[in-house]
Write a protein that holds these residues in place. Structure first.
Motif, short mmCIF file in Angstrom:
data_model
loop_
_atom_site.label_atom_id
_atom_site.label_comp_id
_atom_site.label_asym_id
_atom_site.label_seq_id
_atom_site.Cartn_x
_atom_site.Cartn_y
_atom_site.Cartn_z
N ASP A 18 -18.41 -39.68 39.72
CA ASP A 18 -17.28 -39.83 40.62
C ASP A 18 -17.65 -39.20 41.96
O ASP A 18 -18.71 -38.60 42.10
CB ASP A 18 -16.01 -39.18 40.03
N PRO A 19 -16.78 -39.32 42.97
CA PRO A 19 -17.12 -38.72 44.28
C PRO A 19 -17.29 -37.21 44.20
O PRO A 19 -16.75 -36.55 43.30
CB PRO A 19 -15.89 -39.09 45.14
N ASN A 20 -18.03 -36.67 45.14
CA ASN A 20 -18.16 -35.22 45.29
C ASN A 20 -17.01 -34.77 46.17
O ASN A 20 -17.05 -34.91 47.39
CB ASN A 20 -19.51 -34.85 45.91
N GLY A 21 -15.93 -34.25 45.55
CA GLY A 21 -14.73 -33.89 46.28
C GLY A 21 -14.98 -32.82 47.33
O GLY A 21 -15.90 -32.01 47.22
N ILE A 22 -14.12 -32.78 48.33
CA ILE A 22 -14.33 -31.86 49.44
C ILE A 22 -14.19 -30.40 49.01
O ILE A 22 -14.87 -29.52 49.54
CB ILE A 22 -13.39 -32.19 50.61
N VAL A 23 -13.32 -30.11 48.05
CA VAL A 23 -13.21 -28.74 47.55
C VAL A 23 -14.49 -28.34 46.83
O VAL A 23 -15.03 -27.25 47.03
CB VAL A 23 -12.00 -28.59 46.61
N THR A 24 -14.98 -29.24 45.98
CA THR A 24 -16.21 -28.98 45.24
C THR A 24 -17.40 -28.80 46.17
O THR A 24 -18.25 -27.93 45.97
CB THR A 24 -16.48 -30.14 44.27
N ALA A 25 -17.47 -29.63 47.21
CA ALA A 25 -18.63 -29.63 48.10
C ALA A 25 -18.58 -28.53 49.15
O ALA A 25 -19.62 -28.16 49.70
CB ALA A 25 -18.74 -30.99 48.80
N SER A 26 -17.40 -27.98 49.43
CA SER A 26 -17.28 -26.97 50.48
C SER A 26 -17.99 -25.68 50.09
O SER A 26 -18.24 -25.41 48.92
CB SER A 26 -15.80 -26.67 50.76
N SER A 27 -18.32 -24.86 51.09
CA SER A 27 -18.99 -23.59 50.83
C SER A 27 -18.00 -22.44 50.98
O SER A 27 -16.93 -22.59 51.57
CB SER A 27 -20.18 -23.41 51.78
N LEU A 28 -18.38 -21.28 50.45
CA LEU A 28 -17.49 -20.12 50.47
C LEU A 28 -17.34 -19.58 51.89
O LEU A 28 -18.32 -19.34 52.59
CB LEU A 28 -18.05 -19.01 49.57
N GLY A 29 -16.09 -19.40 52.29
CA GLY A 29 -15.82 -18.81 53.59
C GLY A 29 -15.21 -17.44 53.49
O GLY A 29 -15.53 -16.54 54.29
N LYS A 30 -14.33 -17.23 52.49
CA LYS A 30 -13.66 -15.94 52.35
C LYS A 30 -13.16 -15.79 50.93
O LYS A 30 -12.66 -16.75 50.33
CB LYS A 30 -12.48 -15.85 53.32
N THR A 31 -13.30 -14.59 50.38
CA THR A 31 -12.73 -14.26 49.07
C THR A 31 -11.52 -13.37 49.30
O THR A 31 -11.62 -12.30 49.91
CB THR A 31 -13.75 -13.53 48.18
N ALA A 32 -10.35 -13.81 48.83
CA ALA A 32 -9.13 -13.03 49.01
C ALA A 32 -9.19 -11.76 48.17
O ALA A 32 -9.80 -11.74 47.09
CB ALA A 32 -7.91 -13.87 48.62
N ALA A 33 -8.54 -10.72 48.64
CA ALA A 33 -8.54 -9.45 47.91
C ALA A 33 -7.66 -9.49 46.67
O ALA A 33 -7.92 -8.81 45.69
CB ALA A 33 -8.08 -8.33 48.84
N ALA A 34 -6.61 -10.33 46.72
CA ALA A 34 -5.67 -10.41 45.61
C ALA A 34 -5.77 -11.76 44.91
O ALA A 34 -6.16 -12.76 45.52
CB ALA A 34 -4.25 -10.19 46.11
N ALA A 35 -5.40 -11.77 43.65
CA ALA A 35 -5.44 -13.02 42.88
C ALA A 35 -4.25 -13.91 43.19
O ALA A 35 -4.33 -15.13 43.07
CB ALA A 35 -5.47 -12.71 41.38
N GLY A 36 -3.13 -13.29 43.60
CA GLY A 36 -1.90 -14.07 43.77
C GLY A 36 -1.33 -14.04 45.17
O GLY A 36 -0.13 -14.30 45.33
N ALA A 37 -2.13 -13.75 46.16
CA ALA A 37 -1.60 -13.69 47.53
C ALA A 37 -2.70 -13.96 48.54
O ALA A 37 -3.89 -13.83 48.26
CB ALA A 37 -0.97 -12.32 47.80
N ILE A 38 -2.28 -14.37 49.75
CA ILE A 38 -3.18 -14.59 50.87
C ILE A 38 -2.62 -13.81 52.06
O ILE A 38 -1.42 -13.81 52.30
CB ILE A 38 -3.28 -16.09 51.24
#
Length: 425
Positions: free
Chosen positions: A272-292
């Motif tokens: 299937d296509p390589n989706g944009i979420v799958t293909a994107s690279s890491l930009g930032k890891t949030a400090a919390a699991a449930g908030a931004i």
């Protein structure tokens, strides 16, 4: 309620929602803060409902205008050619319109024998003699009722697909339209970190290969997806006062739109296509699991090279629940980072000055989920193979009818540095 009234109500709701959040101070007790927070969410839910109503009203006005124009065309066609003739209907020598034959075909229970020989010829050819348009043949056989697709129906399906997800929209991504499904290769290159060097007079230019351009290559293939059959009664096809092209286009377009948007968003590239979420690279890891946080969104923006941030197709992408959380965020001066636009004037809502798209195929805010995308979506290539294909069956569902749609497409991110994601801890 008129469009103007709806717009005014939308503005009032936005003001009320902000007033509710502004009442929450550092010294506000938890019970009152929770009450105000719930009030804000309730108001914004009504705000979203009003926005959807405005969009529906505008679409309905467009449909009514097209329907009125079509009725006028029909009346003009049925007027007598002159005082000396009783001929009504088509003008002498005029070709039978494909659309009329297609309607007649459906109204006759998708039975080709219901058509005149000339009409069957036009239906198979997919175009009237005076309008030599290229139309894509469906996979069905003529005995099973598989014929070509009216251009307007194909356009309605594609428009509906865009409405159900942003990834099929050429205004967001870069689209490549091909007539065949043969694999095509897309060259890739990221030269943003390479610069020229100062030149000293009389010194030979360096030729050690250290600044050679590094090209890559990705393949865009052709993956097929179908709607399964949409069944409807012979009586509906024969007697309906509705615009059948719009009705069928919406039914098939919604189904195809959901799967196309999902695969182009989170597809893993294996069959299937390589989706944009799958293909994107890491930009930032949030400090919390449930908030931004506001700072994390700023960090995500600046994780993308400034060259990509200047692209006309740069934007955020996230789902609706994530937008709900972002709407409550403020900067260090207490200003909301989400800004309401103006639908009437064509001004979109923005986040920190950038446009955004709501994509329900993206994950909610939770541990390990990629919840925000940011970058140049013009670097994501969506390959569309031909137009939607339509097949009509009557024997299997007799006396009712069945219509199914089929599309072929693929997607790939040309430069993984162009679009980056924020992932929850």
């Amino acid at each position: 309620m008129s469009l103007t009234e709806l717009q005014e109500k939308r503005g009032r709701l936005m003001t009320q929602a902000r007033e509710a959040l502004d009442e929450i101070k550092k010294n506000t007790d938890e019970a009152r803060a929770a009450e105000l927070d719930k009030r804000h969410d309730d108001i914004m839910a009504e705000f979203d409902k009003i926005e959807r109503t405005i969009e529906r009203e505008q679409k309905m006005a467009d449909v009514e205008a097209r329907f009125a124009a079509r009725q006028e065309e029909e009346r003009a066609r049925k007027r007598p050619k002159g005082e000396d003739t009783d001929t009504r209907g088509q003008e002498e020598g005029a070709a039978i319109e494909y659309r009329q034959v297609f309607y007649k075909f459906l109204a006759g229970g998708a039975d080709p024998s219901f058509l005149e020989p000339e009409e069957r010829k036009i239906l198979r050819a997919g175009a009237a003699p005076k309008e030599a348009e290229k139309r894509i043949q469906s996979v069905g056989t003529t005995t099973a009722g598989g014929f070509t697709v009216p251009t307007e129906l194909a356009n309605t399906i594609i428009k509906s697909m865009k409405a159900w997800g942003p990834m099929y929209d050429e205004d967001i991504c870069t689209t490549l339209n091909t007539a065949t499904g043969n694999p095509i290769k897309v060259p890739t290159v990221d030269d943003t970190a390479v610069t020229a060097e100062k030149h000293t007079e009389g010194t030979a230019l360096t030729d050690d290969g250290g600044k050679d351009v590094t090209f890559g290559q990705k393949s865009l293939d052709s993956y097929g997806y179908d709607t399964e059959f949409v069944k409807f009664s012979l009586e509906l096809a024969r007697d309906s006062i509705f615009n059948m092209e719009s009705l069928l286009g919406q039914l098939l377009g919604e189904r195809l739109g959901r799967i196309a948007n999902q695969e182009l968003t989170v597809g893993d590239g294996t069959g299937d296509p390589n989706g944009i979420v799958t293909a994107s690279s890491l930009g930032k890891t949030a400090a919390a699991a449930g908030a931004i946080t506001y700072d994390e969104i700023i960090d995500l923006i600046h994780s993308v090279d400034p060259a990509y941030r200047q692209s006309p197709k740069v934007r955020f992408m996230f789902n609706d629940l994530t937008l709900s959380a972002i709407r409550k965020l403020k900067d260090g001066e207490g200003r909301y980072i989400w800004t309401m636009g103006n639908v009437q004037q064509g001004v979109p809502n923005v986040l920190l000055g950038y446009n955004y798209s709501i994509n329900q195929a993206m994950a909610n805010i939770a541990t390990g989920n990629k919840t925000l995308l940011f970058g140049d979506f013009g670097k994501y290539f969506v390959r569309k193979v031909g137009s939607p294909l339509i097949g009509v069956l009557r024997e299997r569902f007799w006396p009712d009818l069945g219509i199914a749609g089929l599309i072929y497409f693929d997607g790939e991110l040309g430069d993984t540095a162009a679009v980056k994601h924020l992932i929850q801890a």
